[in-house]
Motif scaffolding. Structure first.
Motif, PDB file in Angstrom:
ATOM      1  N   ALA A 224     -10.805   3.685  -1.234  1.00 38.25           N
ATOM      2  CA  ALA A 224     -10.840   2.309  -1.747  1.00 38.25           C
ATOM      3  C   ALA A 224      -9.619   1.523  -1.270  1.00 38.25           C
ATOM      4  O   ALA A 224      -9.741   0.361  -0.849  1.00 38.25           O
ATOM      5  CB  ALA A 224     -10.910   2.314  -3.269  1.00 38.25           C
ATOM      6  N   SER A 225      -8.448   2.141  -1.315  1.00 40.05           N
ATOM      7  CA  SER A 225      -7.230   1.475  -0.849  1.00 40.05           C
ATOM      8  C   SER A 225      -7.278   1.243   0.658  1.00 40.05           C
ATOM      9  O   SER A 225      -6.810   0.221   1.147  1.00 40.05           O
ATOM     10  CB  SER A 225      -5.997   2.302  -1.204  1.00 40.05           C
ATOM     11  OG  SER A 225      -5.833   2.379  -2.591  1.00 40.05           O
TER      12      SER A 225
ATOM     13  N   GLN B 188      -9.179  -4.819   4.870  1.00 40.22           N
ATOM     14  CA  GLN B 188      -9.615  -6.182   4.581  1.00 40.22           C
ATOM     15  C   GLN B 188      -8.427  -7.138   4.562  1.00 40.22           C
ATOM     16  O   GLN B 188      -8.501  -8.234   5.113  1.00 40.22           O
ATOM     17  CB  GLN B 188     -10.362  -6.244   3.240  1.00 40.22           C
ATOM     18  CG  GLN B 188     -10.889  -7.622   2.910  1.00 40.22           C
ATOM     19  CD  GLN B 188     -11.866  -8.138   3.940  1.00 40.22           C
ATOM     20  OE1 GLN B 188     -12.764  -7.420   4.363  1.00 40.22           O
ATOM     21  NE2 GLN B 188     -11.683  -9.373   4.367  1.00 40.22           N
ATOM     22  N   ASP B 189      -7.322  -6.723   3.946  1.00 35.74           N
ATOM     23  CA  ASP B 189      -6.121  -7.565   3.922  1.00 35.74           C
ATOM     24  C   ASP B 189      -5.618  -7.849   5.329  1.00 35.74           C
ATOM     25  O   ASP B 189      -5.210  -8.970   5.648  1.00 35.74           O
ATOM     26  CB  ASP B 189      -5.016  -6.908   3.097  1.00 35.74           C
ATOM     27  CG  ASP B 189      -5.277  -6.953   1.607  1.00 35.74           C
ATOM     28  OD1 ASP B 189      -6.208  -7.671   1.181  1.00 35.74           O
ATOM     29  OD2 ASP B 189      -4.553  -6.268   0.867  1.00 35.74           O
TER      30      ASP B 189
ATOM     31  N   THR C 220      -9.967   0.731   2.470  1.00 37.29           N
ATOM     32  CA  THR C 220     -10.869  -0.401   2.695  1.00 37.29           C
ATOM     33  C   THR C 220     -10.178  -1.713   2.359  1.00 37.29           C
ATOM     34  O   THR C 220     -10.283  -2.698   3.100  1.00 37.29           O
ATOM     35  CB  THR C 220     -12.144  -0.247   1.839  1.00 37.29           C
ATOM     36  OG1 THR C 220     -12.763   1.000   2.169  1.00 37.29           O
ATOM     37  CG2 THR C 220     -13.115  -1.376   2.082  1.00 37.29           C
ATOM     38  N   SER C 221      -9.450  -1.734   1.254  1.00 39.56           N
ATOM     39  CA  SER C 221      -8.727  -2.931   0.845  1.00 39.56           C
ATOM     40  C   SER C 221      -7.625  -3.284   1.848  1.00 39.56           C
ATOM     41  O   SER C 221      -7.424  -4.458   2.170  1.00 39.56           O
ATOM     42  CB  SER C 221      -8.138  -2.719  -0.546  1.00 39.56           C
ATOM     43  OG  SER C 221      -7.458  -3.851  -0.980  1.00 39.56           O
TER      44      SER C 221
ATOM     45  N   TYR D 295       0.819  -1.213   0.000  1.00 37.51           N
ATOM     46  CA  TYR D 295       0.000   0.000   0.000  1.00 37.51           C
ATOM     47  C   TYR D 295       0.853   1.263   0.000  1.00 37.51           C
ATOM     48  O   TYR D 295       0.414   2.306  -0.473  1.00 37.51           O
ATOM     49  CB  TYR D 295      -0.996  -0.034   1.157  1.00 37.51           C
ATOM     50  CG  TYR D 295      -2.091  -1.031   0.863  1.00 37.51           C
ATOM     51  CD1 TYR D 295      -3.157  -0.683   0.056  1.00 37.51           C
ATOM     52  CD2 TYR D 295      -2.012  -2.331   1.335  1.00 37.51           C
ATOM     53  CE1 TYR D 295      -4.141  -1.603  -0.263  1.00 37.51           C
ATOM     54  CE2 TYR D 295      -2.992  -3.257   1.029  1.00 37.51           C
ATOM     55  CZ  TYR D 295      -4.049  -2.895   0.230  1.00 37.51           C
ATOM     56  OH  TYR D 295      -5.020  -3.814  -0.098  1.00 37.51           O
TER      57      TYR D 295
END
Length: 122
Positions: free
Chosen positions: A47-48, A54-55, A50-51, A34
């Motif tokens: 968006a990043s 999640q990761d 949130t990703s 990231y």
């Protein structure tokens, strides 16, 4: 008998430490991924973010906090920061009292903080 119990305890502690180091390295690899995105965009977009959350959740990491990260466009050539504070899940060996034959595992957490800094190239 005492030596066998001591050996089992040492092996268990070793595997517990290995688990902590492995999870810590996984969090660092995710943060690197990231950070490269942040260099390109100049910040961590929604968006990043949130990703990323999640990761980290996929690793069973809890209490994820991104405070201190660059969330707005830093501009070309300025510093961008990614700071992840979270807790890693572990199983701790707990010996009840002074009796060496009475021990059990309990769930616990270890706090970690990963800090990354780079330059925006957007």
């Amino acid at each position: 008998m005492i030596m066998v119990i001591a050996a089992v305890i040492l092996i268990t502690v070793f595997f517990g430490l290995y688990q902590i180091l492995s999870l810590n390295e996984d969090v660092k690899q995710i943060s690197r991924k990231y950070m490269l995105t942040m260099e390109t965009m100049g910040y961590l977009d929604a968006a990043s973010r949130t990703s990323l959350m999640q990761d980290l959740s996929d690793l069973q990491v809890t209490d994820i906090d991104l405070t201190g990260s660059t969330m707005t466009d830093a501009g070309y050539g300025n510093a961008v920061y990614l700071q992840i504070t979270c807790k890693l899940p572990i199983e701790q060996l707990n010996m009840d009292g002074n009796d060496m034959l009475r021990f059990f595992f309990e769930d616990g957490t270890i706090p970690i903080r990963v800090r990354r800094m780079s330059t925006a190239k957007n």
